[in-house]
Motif scaffolding. Structure first.
Motif, PDB file in Angstrom:
ATOM      1  N   THR B   3       4.463 -25.626  18.515  1.00 23.05           N
ATOM      2  CA  THR B   3       6.030 -25.496  18.444  1.00 23.05           C
ATOM      3  C   THR B   3       6.357 -25.870  16.966  1.00 23.05           C
ATOM      4  N   VAL B   4       6.971 -25.115  16.060  1.00 22.34           N
ATOM      5  CA  VAL B   4       7.485 -25.473  14.793  1.00 22.34           C
ATOM      6  C   VAL B   4       8.860 -25.398  14.968  1.00 22.34           C
ATOM      7  N   THR B   5       9.366 -26.385  14.198  1.00 22.76           N
ATOM      8  CA  THR B   5      10.975 -26.850  14.068  1.00 22.76           C
ATOM      9  C   THR B   5      11.392 -26.811  12.754  1.00 22.76           C
ATOM     10  N   GLN B   6      12.304 -26.166  12.359  1.00 27.44           N
ATOM     11  CA  GLN B   6      13.167 -26.143  11.222  1.00 27.44           C
ATOM     12  C   GLN B   6      14.628 -26.334  11.512  1.00 27.44           C
ATOM     13  N   SER B   7      14.868 -27.509  10.992  1.00 23.06           N
ATOM     14  CA  SER B   7      16.195 -28.232  11.622  1.00 23.06           C
ATOM     15  C   SER B   7      17.424 -27.718  10.655  1.00 23.06           C
ATOM     16  N   GLN B   8      16.959 -27.319   9.705  1.00 26.62           N
ATOM     17  CA  GLN B   8      18.391 -26.814   8.731  1.00 26.62           C
ATOM     18  C   GLN B   8      18.609 -25.091   8.801  1.00 26.62           C
ATOM     19  N   PRO B   9      19.218 -24.562   9.453  1.00 21.91           N
ATOM     20  CA  PRO B   9      19.470 -22.969   9.616  1.00 21.91           C
ATOM     21  C   PRO B   9      19.816 -22.459   8.316  1.00 21.91           C
ATOM     22  N   GLU B  10      20.754 -23.455   7.416  1.00 20.74           N
ATOM     23  CA  GLU B  10      21.068 -22.933   6.112  1.00 20.74           C
ATOM     24  C   GLU B  10      21.088 -24.065   5.253  1.00 20.74           C
ATOM     25  N   MET B  11      20.760 -23.838   4.046  1.00 22.71           N
ATOM     26  CA  MET B  11      20.778 -24.561   2.759  1.00 22.71           C
ATOM     27  C   MET B  11      21.283 -23.761   1.642  1.00 22.71           C
ATOM     28  N   SER B  12      21.976 -24.701   0.738  1.00 19.34           N
ATOM     29  CA  SER B  12      22.385 -23.995  -0.523  1.00 19.34           C
ATOM     30  C   SER B  12      21.996 -25.183  -1.648  1.00 19.34           C
ATOM     31  N   LEU B  21      13.396 -27.914   1.869  1.00 19.76           N
ATOM     32  CA  LEU B  21      13.393 -27.288   3.124  1.00 19.76           C
ATOM     33  C   LEU B  21      12.593 -28.188   4.150  1.00 19.76           C
ATOM     34  N   SER B  22      12.905 -28.396   5.230  1.00 19.18           N
ATOM     35  CA  SER B  22      12.177 -29.304   6.371  1.00 19.18           C
ATOM     36  C   SER B  22      11.546 -28.434   7.266  1.00 19.18           C
ATOM     37  N   CYS B  23      10.374 -29.092   7.832  1.00 14.49           N
ATOM     38  CA  CYS B  23       9.729 -28.218   8.785  1.00 14.49           C
ATOM     39  C   CYS B  23       8.809 -29.610   9.687  1.00 14.49           C
ATOM     40  N   THR B  24       9.099 -29.236  10.923  1.00 16.43           N
ATOM     41  CA  THR B  24       8.097 -30.301  11.813  1.00 16.43           C
ATOM     42  C   THR B  24       7.398 -29.344  12.745  1.00 16.43           C
ATOM     43  N   TYR B  25       6.381 -29.828  13.057  1.00 13.99           N
ATOM     44  CA  TYR B  25       5.310 -29.207  13.874  1.00 13.99           C
ATOM     45  C   TYR B  25       4.746 -30.181  15.179  1.00 13.99           C
ATOM     46  N   ASP B  26       4.318 -29.529  16.267  1.00 16.36           N
ATOM     47  CA  ASP B  26       3.884 -30.157  17.325  1.00 16.36           C
ATOM     48  C   ASP B  26       2.531 -29.595  17.471  1.00 16.36           C
ATOM     49  N   LYS B  70       0.761 -35.576   7.568  1.00 14.16           N
ATOM     50  CA  LYS B  70      -0.065 -35.192   8.547  1.00 14.16           C
ATOM     51  C   LYS B  70       0.249 -36.021   9.972  1.00 14.16           C
ATOM     52  N   ALA B  71       0.460 -37.519   9.838  1.00 17.13           N
ATOM     53  CA  ALA B  71       0.580 -38.342  10.571  1.00 17.13           C
ATOM     54  C   ALA B  71       1.975 -37.929  11.438  1.00 17.13           C
ATOM     55  N   ALA B  72       2.779 -37.808  10.671  1.00 20.46           N
ATOM     56  CA  ALA B  72       4.465 -37.409  11.008  1.00 20.46           C
ATOM     57  C   ALA B  72       4.610 -36.173  11.353  1.00 20.46           C
ATOM     58  N   LYS B  73       3.243 -35.294  11.269  1.00 18.77           N
ATOM     59  CA  LYS B  73       3.568 -33.756  11.510  1.00 18.77           C
ATOM     60  C   LYS B  73       4.954 -33.126  10.821  1.00 18.77           C
ATOM     61  N   SER B  74       4.751 -33.318   9.432  1.00 15.27           N
ATOM     62  CA  SER B  74       5.881 -32.911   8.570  1.00 15.27           C
ATOM     63  C   SER B  74       5.357 -32.061   7.523  1.00 15.27           C
ATOM     64  N   PHE B  75       6.062 -31.082   7.191  1.00 17.92           N
ATOM     65  CA  PHE B  75       5.465 -30.031   6.373  1.00 17.92           C
ATOM     66  C   PHE B  75       6.784 -29.453   5.135  1.00 17.92           C
ATOM     67  N   SER B  76       7.151 -30.323   4.649  1.00 17.91           N
ATOM     68  CA  SER B  76       8.449 -29.737   3.803  1.00 17.91           C
ATOM     69  C   SER B  76       8.125 -29.062   2.499  1.00 17.91           C
ATOM     70  N   LEU B  77       8.890 -28.159   2.308  1.00 16.69           N
ATOM     71  CA  LEU B  77       8.660 -27.357   1.030  1.00 16.69           C
ATOM     72  C   LEU B  77       9.933 -27.614  -0.121  1.00 16.69           C
ATOM     73  N   LYS B  78       9.481 -28.031  -1.302  1.00 20.09           N
ATOM     74  CA  LYS B  78      10.290 -28.382  -2.436  1.00 20.09           C
ATOM     75  C   LYS B  78      10.429 -27.207  -3.149  1.00 20.09           C
ATOM     76  N   ILE B  79      11.379 -26.578  -3.774  1.00 18.00           N
ATOM     77  CA  ILE B  79      11.468 -25.788  -4.712  1.00 18.00           C
ATOM     78  C   ILE B  79      12.430 -26.281  -5.931  1.00 18.00           C
ATOM     79  N   SER B  80      11.517 -26.358  -7.003  1.00 17.59           N
ATOM     80  CA  SER B  80      12.118 -27.043  -8.192  1.00 17.59           C
ATOM     81  C   SER B  80      12.666 -25.880  -9.054  1.00 17.59           C
TER      82      SER B  80
END
Lengths: 114, 114
Positions: B3-12, B21-26, B70-80
């Protein structure tokens, strides 16, 4: 830059009718995919196709669905007897190979079943 | 099942600022790939960045970078240095090494304020 194309962009059909959604993958790609997105829900995998046969499919892809590569360029998704719950955006994708290779997506076909 | 979870439906974010932007996976697999796809309004999904799980170094593509834990199963995206053209729906996706299907998160709608 090569693109995946899909036709039509919007298809309206009555419940029980058959629909065929068409896709033209990128020409040198070997793997082809269909995904769907019901409004407000996640993009879901339906099926992948390689070497003229289904290589992977989800539990969504039941007997009412079929895929075909009728010629060297088109890749089609047929829904035999549409249901209201088949209303969704259907995305075609293709990739050069499996693994980490990018899947290139088409713009989608919006299917509305009434 | 993965499963993949993005907990932020909207960001500005304000133009020229940085947003994450956050993303976790299992998953219980060790061989997999992670992707961020961007879907501008009425346009097809395009790949922004990818990460192979076996690589410790975080992937970077110009203004886009990931924080792969990897250990936290987290994959966030940073846009600069956010630009107006970055406004889109962003999807995090997972693919098992031996499989072909992408498993998507729910998506995060990013708005850029001028």
């Amino acid at each position: 830059e090569p693109e995946v194309t899909q036709t039509p962009s919007h298809q309206v059909t009555q419940m029980g009718q058959e629909v065929i959604l068409r896709c033209v993958p990128i020409s040198n790609h070997l793997y082809f995919y269909w995904y769907r997105q019901i409004l407000g829900q996640k993009v879901e995998f339906l099926v992948s196709f390689y070497n003229n046969e289904i290589s992977e499919k989800s539990e969504i892809f039941d007997d009412q669905f079929s895929v075909e590569r009728p010629d060297g360029s088109n890749f089609t998704l047929k829904i035999r007897s549409t249901k209201l719950e088949d209303s969704a955006m259907y995305f075609c994708a293709s990739s050069e190979a499996a693994g980490s290779y990018e899947q290139y997506f088409g713009p989608g076909t919006r299917l509305t079943v009434t | 099942a993965q499963t993949v979870t993005q907990s932020q439906p909207e960001m500005s974010v304000q133009e020229a600022e940085t947003v994450t932007l956050s993303c976790t996976y299992d998953t219980s697999e060790s061989d997999y790939y992670l992707f961020w796809y961007k879907q501008p309004p009425s346009r097809q999904m395009i790949l922004v960045i990818r990460q192979e799980a076996y690589k410790q170094q975080n992937a970077t593509e110009n203004r886009f970078s990931v924080n792969f834990q990897k250990a936290a199963k987290s994959f966030s995206l940073k846009i600069s240095d956010s630009q107006l053209g970055d406004a889109a729906m962003y999807f995090c996706a997972y693919k098992e090494g031996g499989a072909q299907k992408l498993v998507f998160g729910q998506g995060t709608r990013l708005t850029i304020n001028p």
